[in-house]
Write a protein that holds these residues in place. Sequence first.
Motif, PDB file in Angstrom:
ATOM      1  N   ARG A  49       1.151  -1.082   0.161  1.00 17.43           N
ATOM      2  CA  ARG A  49      -0.139   0.404  -0.071  1.00 17.43           C
ATOM      3  C   ARG A  49       0.894   0.836   0.033  1.00 17.43           C
ATOM      4  O   ARG A  49       0.380   2.151  -0.707  1.00 17.43           O
ATOM      5  CB  ARG A  49      -1.189  -0.140   1.457  1.00 17.43           C
ATOM      6  CG  ARG A  49      -1.975   1.518   1.480  1.00 17.43           C
ATOM      7  CD  ARG A  49      -2.946   0.839   2.281  1.00 17.43           C
ATOM      8  NE  ARG A  49      -3.772   2.026   2.295  1.00 17.43           N
ATOM      9  CZ  ARG A  49      -4.274   2.882   3.704  1.00 17.43           C
ATOM     10  NH1 ARG A  49      -3.319   2.808   4.713  1.00 17.43           N
ATOM     11  NH2 ARG A  49      -4.947   3.677   3.462  1.00 17.43           N
ATOM     12  N   THR A  51       3.917   1.576  -1.864  1.00 17.95           N
ATOM     13  CA  THR A  51       4.091   1.368  -2.730  1.00 17.95           C
ATOM     14  C   THR A  51       3.532   3.073  -3.742  1.00 17.95           C
ATOM     15  O   THR A  51       3.493   3.223  -4.913  1.00 17.95           O
ATOM     16  CB  THR A  51       4.596   0.685  -3.523  1.00 17.95           C
ATOM     17  OG1 THR A  51       3.397  -0.688  -3.498  1.00 17.95           O
ATOM     18  CG2 THR A  51       5.176  -0.153  -2.511  1.00 17.95           C
ATOM     19  N   GLN A  52       1.613   1.929  -3.520  1.00 16.69           N
ATOM     20  CA  GLN A  52       0.937   2.739  -4.127  1.00 16.69           C
ATOM     21  C   GLN A  52       0.323   4.264  -3.700  1.00 16.69           C
ATOM     22  O   GLN A  52       0.503   5.539  -4.568  1.00 16.69           O
ATOM     23  CB  GLN A  52      -0.755   1.678  -4.226  1.00 16.69           C
ATOM     24  CG  GLN A  52      -0.728   0.394  -4.328  1.00 16.69           C
ATOM     25  CD  GLN A  52      -1.193  -0.385  -3.820  1.00 16.69           C
ATOM     26  OE1 GLN A  52      -2.226  -0.131  -2.661  1.00 16.69           O
ATOM     27  NE2 GLN A  52      -1.711  -1.868  -4.546  1.00 16.69           N
TER      28      GLN A  52
END
Length: 297
Positions: A49, A51-52
């Motif tokens: 999450r 990285t998003q």
Amino acid sequence: MEPALHLPYAMGGEVAQLVGGMADLATDPRAVMPVLVDRAIEVMETAVRFTQLYPGELPRPDDHEQEDRTLERLAGAADDLGLDERDIQMLTQAWYSGNAWIQPVLFLCQRADVRTHLPQRERLTAAVGAVREIFGSAEWLFKLLVVLDDEPLIVLDRGFAGTGRGYRVRIGGIGDNFQLLTLLAAALIGDPAEGLLPGRAPSVVEVAAAGTGEDLQPDGGIRGSWNMVDANGEWIWNEGTPADIPCLDGVRVVVLEPEPYTRTWNTGRQYPLMAPLLRVEGLLPEDDVVAWLAKVK
């Protein structure tokens, strides 16, 4: 004080490594695996999450000097991302403590009893697969999760020594096909009068490196004995794992052929603490060997 299960990721990762080390000394380390696995999954999923959501180029997860800057960047974008202060803390801590949470699971999964009763295997495998390129320890754990245990093999001598013999073999705890090749050669090459295959058997130090010896990288390296082919006629690459070998009629088949060229490698096994199993359970009757070879491409 919060219970250990709810410690912040950063602090909890240190505790998890301590627990993993202590559990290996206990009579049954499986008692701690549900908590270690569940928490490791949570941290890895949170890291994905991260990285998003992270605005800009991702920091290196091992560069802890950037933690404050990472918090600041997330805080600056918090309103746009819909994050509160706790979200920012947990996302950042997951990113920088992922390896710490993976390592005790990796350490204990080198034990066959732990692998056999591993909780949440499917979810753990998915979580590890999603971070294989982020955390260095994730790739090692992913390969452990596909290790075969108590797995039957059919091994056929088609072109190696030309004996036409076949064997029923059982394997477990083997990390890659380099190790499989060495242990197979040690078990099957010997006196033909005793049902074995003529050829160059691995040395004692080579077998120890692939087995349970302390020296994983013997002087002079390790030399191959034969080429391995699967039931589809394709090479079984040494860099792969036994799990990559396809099944034929529900059983993995290894066909032995002469080496096309001399192969050598440095390391006997990938996982120093994983004890391998390779047991020859018997010779196949001649009719069975003929039937198997007729099915093999």
